[in-house]
Design an enzyme around this catalytic site. Structure first.
Site, PDB file in Angstrom:
ATOM      1  CE  LYS A  93      -2.286  -0.785   3.864  1.00  0.00           C
ATOM      2  NZ  LYS A  93      -1.798  -2.117   4.291  1.00  0.00           N
TER       3      LYS A  93
ATOM      4  NE  ARG B 285      -3.670  -1.132  10.321  1.00  0.00           N
ATOM      5  CZ  ARG B 285      -2.598  -0.562   9.737  1.00  0.00           C
ATOM      6  NH1 ARG B 285      -2.636   0.683   9.378  1.00  0.00           N
ATOM      7  NH2 ARG B 285      -1.522  -1.274   9.530  1.00  0.00           N
TER       8      ARG B 285
ATOM      9  NE  ARG C 128       7.325  -3.276   5.623  1.00  0.00           N
ATOM     10  CZ  ARG C 128       6.027  -3.002   5.492  1.00  0.00           C
ATOM     11  NH1 ARG C 128       5.572  -2.495   4.373  1.00  0.00           N
ATOM     12  NH2 ARG C 128       5.190  -3.234   6.474  1.00  0.00           N
TER      13      ARG C 128
ATOM     14  NE  ARG D 212       7.463  -1.118   9.435  1.00  0.00           N
ATOM     15  CZ  ARG D 212       6.277  -0.803   8.925  1.00  0.00           C
ATOM     16  NH1 ARG D 212       6.195  -0.192   7.757  1.00  0.00           N
ATOM     17  NH2 ARG D 212       5.176  -1.099   9.575  1.00  0.00           N
TER      18      ARG D 212
ATOM     19  NE  ARG E  67       2.306  -4.435  11.258  1.00  0.00           N
ATOM     20  CZ  ARG E  67       2.808  -4.013  10.123  1.00  0.00           C
ATOM     21  NH1 ARG E  67       3.799  -4.670   9.562  1.00  0.00           N
ATOM     22  NH2 ARG E  67       2.336  -2.953   9.538  1.00  0.00           N
TER      23      ARG E  67
HETATM   24  P1  AMP Z   1       1.339   0.667   8.948  1.00  0.00           P
HETATM   25  O1  AMP Z   1       2.602   1.358   8.593  1.00  0.00           O
HETATM   26  O2  AMP Z   1       0.137   1.225   8.244  1.00  0.00           O
HETATM   27  O3  AMP Z   1       1.419  -0.823   8.813  1.00  0.00           O
HETATM   28  O4  AMP Z   1       1.072   0.968  10.498  1.00  0.00           O
HETATM   29  C1  AMP Z   1       2.014   0.602  11.479  1.00  0.00           C
HETATM   30  C2  AMP Z   1       1.324   0.465  12.840  1.00  0.00           C
HETATM   31  O5  AMP Z   1       0.722   1.712  13.199  1.00  0.00           O
HETATM   32  C3  AMP Z   1       0.192  -0.527  12.899  1.00  0.00           C
HETATM   33  O6  AMP Z   1       0.636  -1.854  13.088  1.00  0.00           O
HETATM   34  C4  AMP Z   1      -0.618  -0.010  14.076  1.00  0.00           C
HETATM   35  O7  AMP Z   1       0.018  -0.314  15.295  1.00  0.00           O
HETATM   36  C5  AMP Z   1      -0.511   1.503  13.881  1.00  0.00           C
HETATM   37  N1  AMP Z   1      -1.601   2.018  13.016  1.00  0.00           N
HETATM   38  C6  AMP Z   1      -1.472   2.626  11.806  1.00  0.00           C
HETATM   39  N2  AMP Z   1      -2.669   2.971  11.299  1.00  0.00           N
HETATM   40  C7  AMP Z   1      -3.591   2.564  12.213  1.00  0.00           C
HETATM   41  C8  AMP Z   1      -5.009   2.607  12.288  1.00  0.00           C
HETATM   42  N3  AMP Z   1      -5.739   3.139  11.289  1.00  0.00           N
HETATM   43  N4  AMP Z   1      -5.609   2.098  13.383  1.00  0.00           N
HETATM   44  C9  AMP Z   1      -4.907   1.570  14.400  1.00  0.00           C
HETATM   45  N5  AMP Z   1      -3.573   1.482  14.395  1.00  0.00           N
HETATM   46  C10 AMP Z   1      -2.905   1.972  13.321  1.00  0.00           C
END
Ligand code: AMP
Length: 194
Positions: free
Chosen positions: A14, A89, A128, A134, A145
């Site tokens: 994404k 989410r 990654r 990360r 996740r």
């Molecule tokens: P991402 O980079 O989008 O995978 O987000 C990394 C982490 O940020 C996720 O695993 C969650 O812990 C937190 N996070 C990001 N976006 C959201 C969301 N919309 N709702 C809840 N947690 C989020």
């Protein structure tokens, strides 16, 4: 205004595609993951609050996410469109997003989902983790996740299908191939809208 949600499980690509779409169409890319990581890196009160949750691969609370998105919309009232990457989410976030957009007479325009099978996702996430260091990409955290995705995020597919906003694109192939498919789906949608 075009309000695009780029949807898909963690590791679907994404982020990469959202940046390219935002650049091509002149829209604002909003990654809630990036926003939260930057808060953590700066050690802000919000960052301190969410650090452990993120590192465990769990979801940050809906209330915090909604606050963050409200401020994003206030600060970007003049943009031509949004590419939302990583938000919503949960069903609660999706419903609140509708409320936030409706305040300025807006709606979600299209939900584009990247379809990638689970085996491929785990491989990508582990690679990654090695490349970017990360902290939220260790094997156990990756599992968390994916579980969060299944339990909380996947139900959004039906929410958006019911509104006829959901379109799926195969997310395996070269970055350019996938980008071209996404772009033409967006173009198609734009011409239907006109
Ligand atoms: P991402 O980079 O989008 O995978 O987000 C990394 C982490 O940020 C996720 O695993 C969650 O812990 C937190 N996070 C990001 N976006 C959201 C969301 N919309 N709702 C809840 N947690 C989020």
């Amino acid at each position: 205004m075009f309000n695009l949600i780029l949807f898909g499980p963690p590791g679907a690509g994404k982020g990469t595609q959202a940046v390219k779409i935002a650049e091509k169409f002149g829209w604002k890319h909003v990654s809630t993951g990036d926003i939260l990581r930057s808060e953590v890196a700066q050690g802000t009160p919000l960052g301190l609050k969410v650090k452990a949750v993120m590192e465990a691969g769990h979801l940050v609370s809906d209330e915090l996410l909604i606050e963050i998105m409200e401020s994003v919309f206030v600060k970007n009232s003049d943009v031509k469109g949004f590419v939302l990457d990583g938000f919503p989410r949960t069903l609660k976030q999706a419903r609140e997003l509708d409320v936030m957009l409706s305040k300025s007479g807006q709606k979600v325009t299209l939900v584009l989902a990247l379809k990638v099978d689970e085996h491929e996702l785990v491989g990508r996430l582990l690679t990654r983790a090695l490349d970017q260091g990360r902290k939220d990409d260790t094997e156990e955290v990756i599992k968390n996740r994916l579980v969060q995705y299944h339990n909380h995020t996947k139900p959004l597919i039906d929410y958006y299908k019911e509104q006829k906003l959901f379109r799926e694109v195969y997310g395996v192939g070269s970055i350019e191939e996938i980008f071209n498919t996404l772009s033409s789906t967006i173009h198609e949608h734009q011409s239907i809208q006109k």
